[in-house]
Design a protein around this motif. Structure first.
Motif, PDB file in Angstrom:
ATOM      1  N   LEU A   3       2.750 -44.715  13.049  1.00  0.00           N
ATOM      2  CA  LEU A   3       2.995 -44.775  11.616  1.00  0.00           C
ATOM      3  C   LEU A   3       3.967 -43.653  11.272  1.00  0.00           C
ATOM      4  N   VAL A   4       5.111 -44.027  10.697  1.00  0.00           N
ATOM      5  CA  VAL A   4       6.159 -43.044  10.415  1.00  0.00           C
ATOM      6  C   VAL A   4       6.244 -42.819   8.917  1.00  0.00           C
ATOM      7  N   ASP A   5       6.119 -41.581   8.471  1.00  0.00           N
ATOM      8  CA  ASP A   5       6.183 -41.282   7.039  1.00  0.00           C
ATOM      9  C   ASP A   5       7.526 -40.664   6.674  1.00  0.00           C
ATOM     10  N   CYS A   6       8.418 -41.495   6.167  1.00  0.00           N
ATOM     11  CA  CYS A   6       9.704 -41.014   5.634  1.00  0.00           C
ATOM     12  C   CYS A   6       9.709 -41.174   4.125  1.00  0.00           C
ATOM     13  N   SER A   7       8.532 -41.131   3.524  1.00  0.00           N
ATOM     14  CA  SER A   7       8.463 -41.166   2.063  1.00  0.00           C
ATOM     15  C   SER A   7       8.478 -39.729   1.566  1.00  0.00           C
ATOM     16  N   ALA A   8       8.488 -39.563   0.246  1.00  0.00           N
ATOM     17  CA  ALA A   8       8.374 -38.215  -0.298  1.00  0.00           C
ATOM     18  C   ALA A   8       7.104 -38.170  -1.139  1.00  0.00           C
ATOM     19  N   SER A   9       6.126 -38.992  -0.724  1.00  0.00           N
ATOM     20  CA  SER A   9       4.928 -39.190  -1.531  1.00  0.00           C
ATOM     21  C   SER A   9       3.780 -38.280  -1.097  1.00  0.00           C
ATOM     22  N   SER A  10       2.966 -37.872  -2.080  1.00  0.00           N
ATOM     23  CA  SER A  10       1.776 -37.095  -1.733  1.00  0.00           C
ATOM     24  C   SER A  10       0.579 -38.024  -1.543  1.00  0.00           C
ATOM     25  N   THR A  12      17.760 -35.495  10.290  1.00  0.00           N
ATOM     26  CA  THR A  12      16.334 -35.666  10.026  1.00  0.00           C
ATOM     27  C   THR A  12      15.798 -36.897  10.761  1.00  0.00           C
ATOM     28  N   ALA A  13      16.526 -38.010  10.641  1.00  0.00           N
ATOM     29  CA  ALA A  13      16.091 -39.252  11.296  1.00  0.00           C
ATOM     30  C   ALA A  13      16.103 -39.098  12.822  1.00  0.00           C
ATOM     31  N   THR A  14      17.049 -38.323  13.334  1.00  0.00           N
ATOM     32  CA  THR A  14      17.107 -38.069  14.771  1.00  0.00           C
ATOM     33  C   THR A  14      15.850 -37.331  15.235  1.00  0.00           C
ATOM     34  N   GLY A  15      15.444 -36.341  14.427  1.00  0.00           N
ATOM     35  CA  GLY A  15      14.207 -35.611  14.732  1.00  0.00           C
ATOM     36  C   GLY A  15      13.004 -36.540  14.738  1.00  0.00           C
ATOM     37  N   VAL A  16      12.965 -37.461  13.790  1.00  0.00           N
ATOM     38  CA  VAL A  16      11.857 -38.412  13.704  1.00  0.00           C
ATOM     39  C   VAL A  16      11.844 -39.322  14.933  1.00  0.00           C
ATOM     40  N   LEU A  17      13.016 -39.813  15.302  1.00  0.00           N
ATOM     41  CA  LEU A  17      13.097 -40.724  16.441  1.00  0.00           C
ATOM     42  C   LEU A  17      12.667 -40.014  17.735  1.00  0.00           C
ATOM     43  N   ALA A  18      13.106 -38.777  17.901  1.00  0.00           N
ATOM     44  CA  ALA A  18      12.713 -38.015  19.097  1.00  0.00           C
ATOM     45  C   ALA A  18      11.195 -37.829  19.132  1.00  0.00           C
ATOM     46  N   ASP A  19      10.597 -37.603  17.968  1.00  0.00           N
ATOM     47  CA  ASP A  19       9.136 -37.484  17.888  1.00  0.00           C
ATOM     48  C   ASP A  19       8.452 -38.787  18.324  1.00  0.00           C
ATOM     49  N   ILE A  20       8.985 -39.915  17.858  1.00  0.00           N
ATOM     50  CA  ILE A  20       8.382 -41.219  18.213  1.00  0.00           C
ATOM     51  C   ILE A  20       8.424 -41.393  19.734  1.00  0.00           C
ATOM     52  N   LEU A  21       9.558 -41.056  20.327  1.00  0.00           N
ATOM     53  CA  LEU A  21       9.700 -41.192  21.783  1.00  0.00           C
ATOM     54  C   LEU A  21       8.773 -40.228  22.523  1.00  0.00           C
ATOM     55  N   ASP A  22       8.592 -39.045  21.924  1.00  0.00           N
ATOM     56  CA  ASP A  22       7.714 -38.027  22.508  1.00  0.00           C
ATOM     57  C   ASP A  22       6.277 -38.511  22.655  1.00  0.00           C
ATOM     58  N   LEU A  23       5.881 -39.445  21.811  1.00  0.00           N
ATOM     59  CA  LEU A  23       4.493 -39.912  21.817  1.00  0.00           C
ATOM     60  C   LEU A  23       4.300 -41.130  22.722  1.00  0.00           C
ATOM     61  N   GLN A  24       5.343 -41.501  23.474  1.00  0.00           N
ATOM     62  CA  GLN A  24       5.295 -42.748  24.239  1.00  0.00           C
ATOM     63  C   GLN A  24       4.141 -42.813  25.239  1.00  0.00           C
ATOM     64  N   ASP A  25       3.759 -41.669  25.804  1.00  0.00           N
ATOM     65  CA  ASP A  25       2.714 -41.695  26.831  1.00  0.00           C
ATOM     66  C   ASP A  25       1.345 -42.071  26.268  1.00  0.00           C
ATOM     67  N   LEU A  26       1.196 -42.042  24.956  1.00  0.00           N
ATOM     68  CA  LEU A  26      -0.091 -42.411  24.369  1.00  0.00           C
ATOM     69  C   LEU A  26      -0.222 -43.920  24.209  1.00  0.00           C
ATOM     70  N   PHE A  27       0.845 -44.638  24.601  1.00  0.00           N
ATOM     71  CA  PHE A  27       0.777 -46.109  24.518  1.00  0.00           C
ATOM     72  C   PHE A  27       0.689 -46.706  25.909  1.00  0.00           C
ATOM     73  N   PRO A  28      -0.094 -47.788  26.027  1.00  0.00           N
ATOM     74  CA  PRO A  28      -0.305 -48.381  27.342  1.00  0.00           C
ATOM     75  C   PRO A  28       0.968 -49.051  27.880  1.00  0.00           C
TER      76      PRO A  28
END
Ligand SMILES: NC(=O)c1ccc[n+]([C@@H]2O[C@H](COP(=O)([O-])OP(=O)(O)OC[C@H]3O[C@@H](n4cnc5c(N)ncnc54)[C@H](OP(=O)(O)O)[C@@H]3O)[C@@H](O)[C@H]2O)c1
Ligand SMILES: *[C@@H]1O[C@H](CO)[C@@H](O)[C@H](O)[C@H]1NC(C)=O
Length: 372
Positions: free
Chosen positions: A108-115, A356-372
């Motif tokens: 789940l990616v949060d690119c909103s500015a919502s609280s 900013t979006a590049t940082g988000v994408l790198a984070d998504i890739l960083d979490l890849q090992d948690l997926f089967p």
């Protein structure tokens, strides 16, 4: 090929840039054996979701259509007729998202500015999903919300919340997990205020510099949103909490660069720019001269030290990394046992949709090992 399902909240400047990066990185990701499968996108009004999230996805053409529609200022609702998705509005959207989280592990990616997103992110993470945030607000509400969000810290990444794509959070996490003690963090974390402070140093009046920054699009539409220091304080709070300090926004001392009587609810933007701002010039000028006579410069920074976090103007040595800062870069100095006399310094562009979006994408890739 490993499939990572992704649901995006927020389709503004950053969210759209992220979708574009996802599409343009297809080959790079495929070479790593990864496919990002976008199954849902939401804005403030609607949640668009693939008819069957277990097997389907939004294809690249549809993702680019979404970007086009949103950048034309239209609602996501416009896409519904395409037949490629189902649409839900609040509060059904929240129920739908919760439902999906119970049957599918996704990021789940949060690119909103919502609280308002903190509850749903927490729920998703606690049912086995991962979360990546560019939005600072879920991390800066109550300590209780923060604790609940981080019950599974390995499933959460939020690099872009501080310094956009700069590796600030990941560097801190590496230092912390090695047992090195961090004594002090001092950072210029607002591109706008970094620019303003380095320009006034050259003798230009504060009011002129702020107006020029606004004209260049460096500030929020109302520059007082930058000058209040609130955004820097949010970043400071995130860093302080990362160091284990249990504090709230209310415990941060924040120096606003305009007085209470010029607040947006008291003074119009037009009046502020024309009549309010110039009243602030002489004070800043006096402070710069005083600093200069000590061989120092003024920077608007957040300082985290001795279990405290302060945000405001500080006099700093001209020769330090922060003192040498010019323009709109962010700079963070980290002092620890290992980085004692000379700090670890991280510097670079700390804002912009692309970084900013590049940082988000790198984070998504960083979490890849948690997926089967
Ligand atoms: N831009 C930068 O340089 C930068 C740098 C670091 C971090 N960030 C952070 O990244 C986030 C996004 O920035 P941005 O510049 O892209 O903001 P933006 O252009 O204002 O976009 C915000 C998006 O979030 C949507 N939204 C609002 N409330 C929502 C909700 N409750 N659920 C789902 N979506 C919701 C909005 O929907 P509508 O389209 O319907 O209004 C809009 O699409 C912000 O939190 C910002 O602080 C930005
Ligand atoms: C980010 O995107 C928004 C919306 O598309 C745009 O108005 C803004 O100029 C962009 N900012 C930068 C720095 O490119």
């Amino acid at each position: 090929m490993k499939n990572i399902p992704v649901i995006l909240m927020g389709c503004g400047g950053v969210g759209r840039q992220l979708l574009q990066h996802i599409v343009s990185c297809r080959t790079i990701h495929a070479n790593k054996g990864i496919h990002l499968r976008v199954v849902g996108v939401c804005d403030s009004k609607s949640f668009l979701v693939a008819p069957d999230v277990l097997t389907m996805e939004f294809n690249d053409t549809f993702l680019m259509d979404i970007c086009q529609i949103k950048s034309n200022g239209m609602s996501l609702q416009t896409c519904v007729d395409s037949g490629k998705c189902e649409s839900f509005s609040y509060p059904e959207s929240t129920k739908k998202l919760t439902n999906i989280a119970s049957s599918l592990a996704f990021t789940l990616v949060d690119c909103s500015a919502s609280s308002e997103t903190v509850k749903i992110i927490t729920q998703a993470v606690n049912s086995g999903c991962c979360a990546v945030l560019a939005n600072k607000k879920p991390l800066t509400s109550s300590m209780e919300d923060f604790d609940n969000l981080f019950l599974h810290p390995r499933r959460i990444r939020h690099e872009s919340t501080v310094g956009a794509g700069l590796p600030i959070i990941s560097s801190l996490n590496r230092i912390l997990s090695s047992g090195d003690t961090i004594y002090r963090i001092i950072g210029s974390l607002s591109g706008t205020l970094g620019y303003v402070m380095s320009e006034v140093e050259d003798g230009k009046p504060f009011s002129e510099v702020v107006k020029a920054a606004q004209a260049l699009g460096y500030t929020e539409p109302d520059p007082r949103d930058d000058l209040s220091g609130m955004d820097v304080a949010r970043k400071g709070l995130i860093l302080a909490r990362l160091l284990g300090q249990r504090m709230d926004m209310s415990s941060i001392k924040i120096e606003s660069l305009y007085p209470d009587k010029m607040r947006p609810n008291t003074m119009s933007l037009k009046d502020f720019l024309a009549n309010g701002l110039p009243l602030l010039d002489s004070d800043i000028e006096t402070r710069i001269k005083k600093a200069s006579s000590n061989g120092n410069v003024l920077r608007y920074v957040c300082v985290i030290e001795n279990s405290r976090c302060n945000v405001g103007i500080q006099e700093l040595p001209k020769e330090s990394a922060l003192g040498r800062l010019r323009g709109s870069d962010n700079v963070v100095e980290i002092y620890s046992r290992c980085y004692n006399k000379q700090p670890l310094v991280i510097q670079g562009a700390g804002a912009g949709n692309d970084t900013t979006a590049t940082g988000v994408l790198a984070d998504i890739l960083d979490l890849q090992d948690l997926f089967p």
